[in-house]
Design an enzyme around this catalytic site. Sequence first.
Site, PDB file in Angstrom:
ATOM      1  N   ASN A  61       0.830  -1.206   0.000  1.00  0.00           N
ATOM      2  CA  ASN A  61       0.000   0.000   0.000  1.00  0.00           C
ATOM      3  C   ASN A  61       0.860   1.250   0.000  1.00  0.00           C
ATOM      4  OD1 ASN A  61       0.608  -0.809   2.676  1.00  0.00           O
ATOM      5  ND2 ASN A  61      -1.108   0.328   3.515  1.00  0.00           N
ATOM      6  N   GLU A  63       0.198   5.211   0.639  1.00  0.00           N
ATOM      7  CA  GLU A  63      -0.800   6.180   1.106  1.00  0.00           C
ATOM      8  C   GLU A  63      -0.485   7.592   0.632  1.00  0.00           C
ATOM      9  OE1 GLU A  63      -1.357   5.584   5.334  1.00  0.00           O
ATOM     10  OE2 GLU A  63      -2.366   3.665   4.935  1.00  0.00           O
ATOM     11  N   CYS A  72      -4.067   0.436  -2.583  1.00  0.00           N
ATOM     12  CA  CYS A  72      -3.881  -0.764  -1.765  1.00  0.00           C
ATOM     13  C   CYS A  72      -2.763  -1.637  -2.342  1.00  0.00           C
ATOM     14  CB  CYS A  72      -5.159  -1.595  -1.752  1.00  0.00           C
ATOM     15  SG  CYS A  72      -6.544  -0.823  -0.915  1.00  0.00           S
ATOM     16  N   GLU A  74      -2.831  -4.814  -3.034  1.00  0.00           N
ATOM     17  CA  GLU A  74      -3.278  -5.758  -4.068  1.00  0.00           C
ATOM     18  C   GLU A  74      -3.299  -5.083  -5.437  1.00  0.00           C
ATOM     19  OE1 GLU A  74      -4.621  -5.022  -1.198  1.00  0.00           O
ATOM     20  OE2 GLU A  74      -5.789  -6.651  -0.346  1.00  0.00           O
ATOM     21  N   CYS A 111     -10.072  -5.237   0.045  1.00  0.00           N
ATOM     22  CA  CYS A 111     -11.199  -4.289   0.135  1.00  0.00           C
ATOM     23  C   CYS A 111     -12.088  -4.449  -1.108  1.00  0.00           C
ATOM     24  CB  CYS A 111     -10.685  -2.859   0.260  1.00  0.00           C
ATOM     25  SG  CYS A 111     -10.110  -2.163  -1.305  1.00  0.00           S
ATOM     26  N   CYS A 114     -10.474  -3.524  -4.471  1.00  0.00           N
ATOM     27  CA  CYS A 114      -9.491  -4.532  -4.919  1.00  0.00           C
ATOM     28  C   CYS A 114     -10.196  -5.794  -5.406  1.00  0.00           C
ATOM     29  CB  CYS A 114      -8.511  -4.853  -3.799  1.00  0.00           C
ATOM     30  SG  CYS A 114      -7.338  -3.509  -3.493  1.00  0.00           S
TER      31      CYS A 114
HETATM   32  N1  THU Z   1      -5.258  -1.613   2.438  1.00  0.00           N
HETATM   33  C1  THU Z   1      -4.672  -2.451   1.523  1.00  0.00           C
HETATM   34  O1  THU Z   1      -3.535  -2.221   1.092  1.00  0.00           O
HETATM   35  N2  THU Z   1      -5.369  -3.531   1.106  1.00  0.00           N
HETATM   36  C2  THU Z   1      -6.627  -3.860   1.526  1.00  0.00           C
HETATM   37  O2  THU Z   1      -7.239  -4.738   0.968  1.00  0.00           O
HETATM   38  C3  THU Z   1      -7.204  -3.129   2.661  1.00  0.00           C
HETATM   39  C4  THU Z   1      -6.585  -1.804   2.943  1.00  0.00           C
HETATM   40  C5  THU Z   1      -4.506  -0.449   2.888  1.00  0.00           C
HETATM   41  C6  THU Z   1      -5.014   0.860   2.355  1.00  0.00           C
HETATM   42  C7  THU Z   1      -4.547   1.806   3.423  1.00  0.00           C
HETATM   43  O3  THU Z   1      -3.229   2.209   3.112  1.00  0.00           O
HETATM   44  C8  THU Z   1      -4.515   0.988   4.690  1.00  0.00           C
HETATM   45  O4  THU Z   1      -4.578  -0.368   4.296  1.00  0.00           O
HETATM   46  C9  THU Z   1      -5.657   1.276   5.644  1.00  0.00           C
HETATM   47  O5  THU Z   1      -6.871   1.230   4.996  1.00  0.00           O
END
Ligand code: THU
Length: 159
Positions: A61, A63, A72, A74, A111, A114
């Site tokens: 991820n 941000e 994310c 994935e 999520c 994704c």
């Molecule tokens: N996140 C992911 O990388 N993958 C997911 O499937 C769920 C959420 C990350 C996004 C963000 O940087 C952090 O987790 C909190 O939501």
Amino acid sequence: MKEYQVVSNIRVYEYTELTDEERELVDKAREMTRHSYAPYSHFYVGAALRLRNGKVIPGCNQENAASPSTICAERSAIFAAGAQYPQEPVVQLAIAARNEKGFMQAPIPPCGACRQVILETEHRFKQPIRILLACETGIHVVETINALLPLQFVEESME
Ligand code: THU
């Protein structure tokens, strides 16, 4: 009134029960949590996918202060694969996550956004993607995104 059920099959493996290739993918997903850029959530997600040609593509991820710009783990891996190997189907995807206390005890499923992208990737290559959700209590495995996204919006939904 009619009713129907949607049932998903999820297998939970011990790390030692995985194949060498699967262990490699899980290890890479765990390692990628160290590359995560997550100064806001402090939630570090790593992903690693395997292409049909055997290549492993990592992701994590990334941000952003403008939070919708975050991507994310994935999707970072899937889009990187699409950019580098546009003709290669994705066959496996491993995901791992940790917070400041360590790796998660429960699986972290992808999520909604994704899941939709994984679905499109399956359809694009006509190839189910085996998803491995790694956590401290086992590796939760589904054979296709259908198990996590049963009622689907796809191209054919618009016909
Ligand atoms: N996140 C992911 O990388 N993958 C997911 O499937 C769920 C959420 C990350 C996004 C963000 O940087 C952090 O987790 C909190 O939501």
